[in-house]
Scaffold this active site. Structure first.
Site, PDB file in Angstrom:
ATOM      1  N   CYS A  77       6.526  39.334  70.533  1.00  0.00           N
ATOM      2  CA  CYS A  77       7.779  40.096  70.562  1.00  0.00           C
ATOM      3  C   CYS A  77       8.737  39.524  71.617  1.00  0.00           C
ATOM      4  CB  CYS A  77       7.439  41.564  70.804  1.00  0.00           C
ATOM      5  SG  CYS A  77       8.718  42.648  70.200  1.00  0.00           S
ATOM      6  N   HIS A 161       3.169  42.965  66.635  1.00  0.00           N
ATOM      7  CA  HIS A 161       2.108  43.221  67.619  1.00  0.00           C
ATOM      8  C   HIS A 161       0.717  43.135  66.972  1.00  0.00           C
ATOM      9  CE1 HIS A 161       4.639  44.475  70.994  1.00  0.00           C
ATOM     10  NE2 HIS A 161       5.473  44.877  70.050  1.00  0.00           N
ATOM     11  N   LYS A 357     -10.908  55.302  77.045  1.00  0.00           N
ATOM     12  CA  LYS A 357     -12.039  56.243  77.081  1.00  0.00           C
ATOM     13  C   LYS A 357     -13.356  55.633  76.585  1.00  0.00           C
ATOM     14  CE  LYS A 357     -12.915  60.727  77.721  1.00  0.00           C
ATOM     15  NZ  LYS A 357     -12.340  61.493  78.828  1.00  0.00           N
TER      16      LYS A 357
END
Ligand code: XMP
Length: 501
Positions: A77, A161, A357
């Protein structure tokens, strides 16, 4: 160990990119353009996206030493636009916006391994003309240049992306770049992360004392065990029991003790119940609990004379705050999940800040923390106070504790617990008529909640097997005489939140 250098231009996805490289098994180092340095271990460079335009007066630049080094470079990008700008091509300012899923055609079989795919775009500026030394390797359906490579095969650029899960085949592209083009060897393991964090904390903390507020949640437990390995007895853990814990939370000091960590238990439940007296408004409950917690914690901190405060902040806690990177745009302010005061004059230690996590769970398992702790469902700071509707009274909290123990143990016994992101029960401030032993009953209503989610931002109600629901419901009403009715919450988030208050 081979490594990839990620130059952070402020994308919201920079840490996700770092995580993807770790998933490939290669160590990744994130640096700002100002601090990016090469070593012989660096096998390749990835330039992240970012909120700027190459025409901004303060636009961050491409460090010349990276270009001169000759290691393969991939610009994503903004990173791609920067390469175009610096190598003599033309970037067009904000005319063709592409945002979200976009169909792209590919012209480089080795790099993409497919002729077209859906990819995640998020850009305003676009490439008008490539530099002479580059060729187009991808184009969006809108005709925008979506990928390029230098003719010598050293420098690549993608307008989309590859690191976000919405880009189909994104991991394949990153793998090809890292393993085939950069030839980085996959030698990185979570143990290496643990060891490097332990060394980093030893250097930072020295012989000073660190104070930690432990709750028994996954993040604070992993952060505590890791930090104890760095500073040993200089880590002082405090567990504030506000009386609003589930039975399993009360076991936390014992669990930590088994892991070699001594915890000072401060029983402040009387103070919390006193301060909550007469309060029914959910926001007010939260505020009172937060303030009381701070007061109790501060008092304990004073006795210990610590210089550092340990927090189990993980990357999703900071991802949208300006703190996520020194170069990223501020999307929203991060709300402090720990509820600890800012003006305590303690320096922060946050060893899990770069992890997601699931990575925290992997790290915890390499540290020897049992699965029963690592797979625990999240539990909110204000505890059962926001699950007892209406005024928080000791006897009603006790009923909820008993209900919760039945619900959780039956979920665990049936194997359903590990399929659910979060499950809990709520005691309503309504009573309802029933019949028990031929007598009229007028008991409390309990709501059971179970949700599937990724990070708690959105959630769907869990499709609980009917037989199990029936067993849970009848066990609760059989064993707890004051409860007469059990209902199951079938609301998604949004529009409902996960917690009831
Ligand atoms: P909501 O109810 O906002 O919850 O959909 C999303 C997730 O956050 C937890 N939660 C909290 N955690 N302090 C916390 O540490 C809080 O004040 C708090 N409120 C909600 C909730 O349990 C769920 O996992």
């Amino acid at each position: 160990m081979d490594e990839m250098l990620i130059v952070d231009y402020g994308s919201q996805y920079t840490q996700l990119l770092a995580r993807r490289i770790r998933e490939i098994g290669v160590y990744s180092r994130v640096e700002t353009p100002m601090s990016a340095t090469l070593s012989e271990n660096v096998k390749g460079v990835i330039l992240s996206g970012g909120p700027q335009s190459v025409y901004d007066s303060q636009a961050l630049k491409l460090p010349q030493n990276l270009v001169d080094s000759g290691v393969p470079i991939l610009g994503i990008c903004y990173g791609m636009q920067l390469i175009v700008h610096e190598f003599g091509g033309v970037v067009k300012k904000g005319e063709t916006f592409e945002y979200g899923l976009t169909r792209v055609n590919f012209f480089d079989d080795a790099f993409f391994k497919t002729s077209s795919s859906n990819v995640w775009m998020s850009h305003g500026d676009s490439i008008e003309r490539l530099p002479d030394a580059f060729m187009k390797i991808a184009e969006s359906e809108m005709g925008v240049i979506a990928g390029m490579r230098s003719k010598d095969g050293k420098v690549y650029g993608l307008q989309f992306h590859p690191e976000v899960s919405q880009t189909v085949g994104g991991m394949r592209i990153l793998e090809y770049f890292v393993l085939n083009l950069c030839k980085a060897k996959p030698q990185w393991k979570m143990e290496d992360y643990a060891n490097s964090k332990i060394e980093e904390m030893k250097r930072k903390i020295g012989n000073s004392k660190v104070i930690a507020a432990v709750s028994g949640g996954v993040d604070s437990t992993v952060a505590t065990v890791l930090t104890a390995k760095a500073v040993g007895k200089n880590l002082k853990c405090i567990f504030v029991n506000h009386g609003l814990l589930r039975k399993e939370d009360e076991e936390v000091p014992k669990v930590l003790s088994k892991l070699g960590i001594e915890v000072k238990v401060v029983d402040a439940s009387k103070l919390f119940f006193e301060n909550l007296e007469g309060i029914t408004d959910p926001e007010k409950k939260r505020k009172v609990i937060g303030e009381t917690f701070i007061r109790v914690f501060e008092e304990e901190a004073k006795k210990i004379n610590a210089d550092f405060l340990l927090q189990g902040t993980i990357y999703s806690d900071v991802i949208e705050s300006a703190a996520a990177s020194s170069t990223s745009a501020k999307i929203k302010s991060h709300h402090n999940v720990g509820g600890l005061p800012k003006e305590m004059n303690l320096k922060l230690v946050e060893p899990l800040r770069e992890l997601f996590k699931d990575e925290v769970r992997v790290l915890g398992s390499t540290l020897g923390i049992p699965k029963s702790v690592l797979n625990r469902h999240p539990f909110p700071g204000p505890g059962l106070a926001i699950r007892v509707m209406g005024e928080v009274k000791y006897d009603r909290v006790k009923i909820l504790k008993n209900v919760d123990e039945i619900y959780t143990s039956l979920l665990k016994e049936s194997g359903e617990y590990d399929k659910i992101w979060q499950a809990f029960s709520v005691l309503l401030d309504t009573r309802s008529v029933g019949v028990k032993g031929d007598q009229r009953a007028y008991g409390y209503v309990v709501a059971l909640r179970a949700v599937d989610s990724a990070e708690g931002m959105t959630a769907s109600w869990h499709k609980m097997p009917y037989d199990l629901l029936r067993r849970i419901s009848s066990t609760i009403t059989d064993k707890i005489s004051s409860v007469g009715r059990v209902v199951y919450d079938v609301s998604d988030k949004p529009p409902a939140t996960i917690e009831w208050e």
